[in-house]
Motif scaffolding. Structure first.
Motif, PDB file in Angstrom:
ATOM      1  N   GLY A   1       6.608  14.528  -3.398  1.00 31.45           N
ATOM      2  CA  GLY A   1       5.517  14.346  -3.068  1.00 31.45           C
ATOM      3  C   GLY A   1       5.442  12.401  -2.745  1.00 31.45           C
ATOM      4  O   GLY A   1       4.641  12.246  -1.723  1.00 31.45           O
ATOM      5  N   LEU A   2       6.115  12.048  -3.188  1.00 34.28           N
ATOM      6  CA  LEU A   2       6.507  10.816  -2.447  1.00 34.28           C
ATOM      7  C   LEU A   2       6.263  10.737  -0.570  1.00 34.28           C
ATOM      8  O   LEU A   2       6.386  10.066  -0.165  1.00 34.28           O
ATOM      9  CB  LEU A   2       7.938  10.055  -2.499  1.00 34.28           C
ATOM     10  CG  LEU A   2       8.308   8.620  -2.394  1.00 34.28           C
ATOM     11  CD1 LEU A   2       9.645   8.085  -3.680  1.00 34.28           C
ATOM     12  CD2 LEU A   2       9.999   9.002  -1.163  1.00 34.28           C
ATOM     13  N   ALA A   3       7.383  12.168  -0.342  1.00 35.32           N
ATOM     14  CA  ALA A   3       8.110  12.033   1.027  1.00 35.32           C
ATOM     15  C   ALA A   3       6.268  12.364   1.294  1.00 35.32           C
ATOM     16  O   ALA A   3       5.901  12.828   2.297  1.00 35.32           O
ATOM     17  CB  ALA A   3       8.244  13.503   1.196  1.00 35.32           C
ATOM     18  N   SER A   4       5.848  13.249   0.958  1.00 34.92           N
ATOM     19  CA  SER A   4       4.062  13.672   1.255  1.00 34.92           C
ATOM     20  C   SER A   4       3.266  12.395   1.641  1.00 34.92           C
ATOM     21  O   SER A   4       2.201  11.805   2.466  1.00 34.92           O
ATOM     22  CB  SER A   4       3.829  14.099   1.009  1.00 34.92           C
ATOM     23  OG  SER A   4       3.200  14.526   0.196  1.00 34.92           O
ATOM     24  N   ASP A   5       3.625  11.269   1.087  1.00 36.25           N
ATOM     25  CA  ASP A   5       2.801  10.287   1.177  1.00 36.25           C
ATOM     26  C   ASP A   5       3.469   8.858   1.949  1.00 36.25           C
ATOM     27  O   ASP A   5       2.759   8.662   2.570  1.00 36.25           O
ATOM     28  CB  ASP A   5       2.792   9.040  -0.306  1.00 36.25           C
ATOM     29  CG  ASP A   5       2.235   9.640  -1.462  1.00 36.25           C
ATOM     30  OD1 ASP A   5       1.030  10.870  -1.217  1.00 36.25           O
ATOM     31  OD2 ASP A   5       2.710   9.728  -2.819  1.00 36.25           O
ATOM     32  N   PHE A   6       4.490   9.313   2.169  1.00 40.42           N
ATOM     33  CA  PHE A   6       4.989   8.966   3.500  1.00 40.42           C
ATOM     34  C   PHE A   6       4.861   9.349   4.622  1.00 40.42           C
ATOM     35  O   PHE A   6       5.563   9.068   6.091  1.00 40.42           O
ATOM     36  CB  PHE A   6       6.692   8.434   3.926  1.00 40.42           C
ATOM     37  CG  PHE A   6       6.881   6.926   2.587  1.00 40.42           C
ATOM     38  CD1 PHE A   6       6.706   7.244   1.239  1.00 40.42           C
ATOM     39  CD2 PHE A   6       7.178   6.075   3.384  1.00 40.42           C
ATOM     40  CE1 PHE A   6       7.020   6.063   0.473  1.00 40.42           C
ATOM     41  CE2 PHE A   6       6.898   4.864   2.685  1.00 40.42           C
ATOM     42  CZ  PHE A   6       6.887   4.846   0.644  1.00 40.42           C
ATOM     43  N   GLU A   7       4.548  10.590   4.801  1.00 40.71           N
ATOM     44  CA  GLU A   7       4.673  11.713   5.995  1.00 40.71           C
ATOM     45  C   GLU A   7       3.572  10.930   7.439  1.00 40.71           C
ATOM     46  O   GLU A   7       2.387   9.737   7.061  1.00 40.71           O
ATOM     47  CB  GLU A   7       3.304  12.195   5.967  1.00 40.71           C
ATOM     48  CG  GLU A   7       4.267  14.208   6.253  1.00 40.71           C
ATOM     49  CD  GLU A   7       3.562  15.069   5.965  1.00 40.71           C
ATOM     50  OE1 GLU A   7       4.107  15.888   4.884  1.00 40.71           O
ATOM     51  OE2 GLU A   7       2.662  15.388   6.126  1.00 40.71           O
TER      52      GLU A   7
ATOM     53  N   THR B   1       0.885  -0.688  -0.058  1.00 38.72           N
ATOM     54  CA  THR B   1       0.508  -0.329   0.186  1.00 38.72           C
ATOM     55  C   THR B   1       0.850   0.847   0.000  1.00 38.72           C
ATOM     56  O   THR B   1       0.942   2.473  -0.638  1.00 38.72           O
ATOM     57  CB  THR B   1      -0.978  -0.125   1.440  1.00 38.72           C
ATOM     58  OG1 THR B   1      -1.913  -1.008   1.390  1.00 38.72           O
ATOM     59  CG2 THR B   1      -1.854   1.006   1.568  1.00 38.72           C
ATOM     60  N   LEU B   2       2.170   1.033   0.538  1.00 39.57           N
ATOM     61  CA  LEU B   2       2.492   2.619   0.711  1.00 39.57           C
ATOM     62  C   LEU B   2       3.614   2.158  -0.244  1.00 39.57           C
ATOM     63  O   LEU B   2       3.732   3.702  -1.392  1.00 39.57           O
ATOM     64  CB  LEU B   2       4.035   2.535   2.506  1.00 39.57           C
ATOM     65  CG  LEU B   2       3.723   2.466   2.992  1.00 39.57           C
ATOM     66  CD1 LEU B   2       4.560   1.888   4.438  1.00 39.57           C
ATOM     67  CD2 LEU B   2       3.204   4.328   3.854  1.00 39.57           C
TER      68      LEU B   2
END
Ligand code: NDP
Length: 286
Positions: free
Chosen positions: A173-179, A92-93
């Motif tokens: 975008g990736l960094a914010s998805d993993f926030e 999912t991540l």
């Protein structure tokens, strides 16, 4: 019913396969044959060319006809993520699936074993745990997402995680998805001048085209370990650059490929194959 329970009720070996396009170059059939011999599992494993638009039909008929599990590679990983009825937290991540199986209720489960494969290779085969280290990932595509998803599961996290990408907005975008799961510093290559890193992982596809991201040698800390997710008979440009500038270790992605296969094999079969001897068997002789 698990694949292993199903085997007990049938005399035919369970069928597995990797699907993708192109697929004829795949080493997965050989890797799984070596795992099966090592762990004495009676299975078959083949590489099957499946075109992009045929993905869902193929997967449906594979499992309907008693297939045991599928590995999924380019270009199907995102499609597999969308098609799976259940996805594991790491898939999912990662937003990508490379391993499909059915659960006991017959639902299609998607997992992502790429990141775990890379971490197992670093930790077990190269004695390089990333806990407490300053980690730099190059590239912000599916492979980097998979590695970050596996890092999110580690009890001992890196001291810092930086993702550098040619297209900065993709890293952001990736960094914010993993926030909330991982603190990720998203940068462009120009921002790497002032910092140094203990572990540098190349997850760009630049090596495929014989290119190198614009890197400054000063980013390599003393004892730095460099890892290229790509592998080829000759060292990649990134690994040659790392060696030239004094990296203590320069490792290619063959162990990641074998490591992700090992995690998939153990999900399907309930036994964990040893990867080191399979890496030796596949490594071109010098
Ligand atoms: P994606 O296409 O999803 O992402 C590619 C990334 O590479 C993007 O971040 C892209 O930047 C960057 N990139 C491409 N060309 C260049 C260049 N010339 N200079 C700098 N950056 C560049 O690919 P994946 O994430 O799926 O795969 C990446 C690599 O990992 C491939 O080499 C693949 O073979 C390898 N891999 C290996 C595995 C293994 O088992 N060993 C498993 C999975 C992948 P931008 O966003 O700016 O376009």
């Amino acid at each position: 019913m698990s694949d292993v329970e199903a085997d007990k009720q049938s005399s035919a070996p369970t069928r597995y396969a990797v699907i993708g396009s192109p697929i004829s170059h795949s080493k997965s059939p050989l890797i799984h044959a070596l795992f099966a011999a090592q762990t004495q599992q009676a299975i078959t494993y083949e590489a099957i060319e499946v075109l992009e638009d045929d993905f869902e039909r193929f997967v449906g008929s594979w499992f309907a006809s008693g297939g045991g599990g599928l590995n999924v590679t380019v270009p199907h990983k995102e499609r597999a993520f969308a098609f799976a009825e259940i996805t594991t937290p790491r898939a999912t991540l990662a937003r990508a699936v490379n391993t499909l199986s059915l659960d006991s209720a017959g639902r299609l489960v998607g997992d992502n074993t790429d990141g775990a494969g890379l971490l197992n290779d670093l930790i077990e085969n190269y004695d390089t745990p990333i806990g407490g280290k300053r980690l730099l990932l190059l590239g912000a595509g599916g492979a980097t997402r998979g590695v970050l998803a596996a890092i999110a599961d580690l009890p001992n996290k890196p001291a810092s995680i930086t993702v550098a990408n040619r297209t900065l907005s993709r890293a952001q975008g990736l960094a914010s998805d993993f926030e909330g799961r991982l603190e990720i510093i998203a940068v462009s290559y120009d921002d790497l001048q002032q910092h140094e890193y203990d572990v540098v992982i190349n997850g760009t596809s630049a090596s495929l085209g014989g290119e190198l991201p614009p890197l400054v040698p000063s980013l390599l800390a003393p004892d730095c370990c460099c890892y290229d997710m790509m592998y080829s008979a000759e060292p990649t440009l990134f690994l040659r650059w790392a060696k030239e500038h004094g990296a203590a270790k320069a490792i290619d992605g063959l162990g990641m490929l074998i490591g992700q296969a090992a995690v998939a094999f153990s999900l399907w079969r309930g036994v964990e194959p040893k990867t080191a001897e399979v890496i030796l068997a596949l490594r071109p002789k010098a």
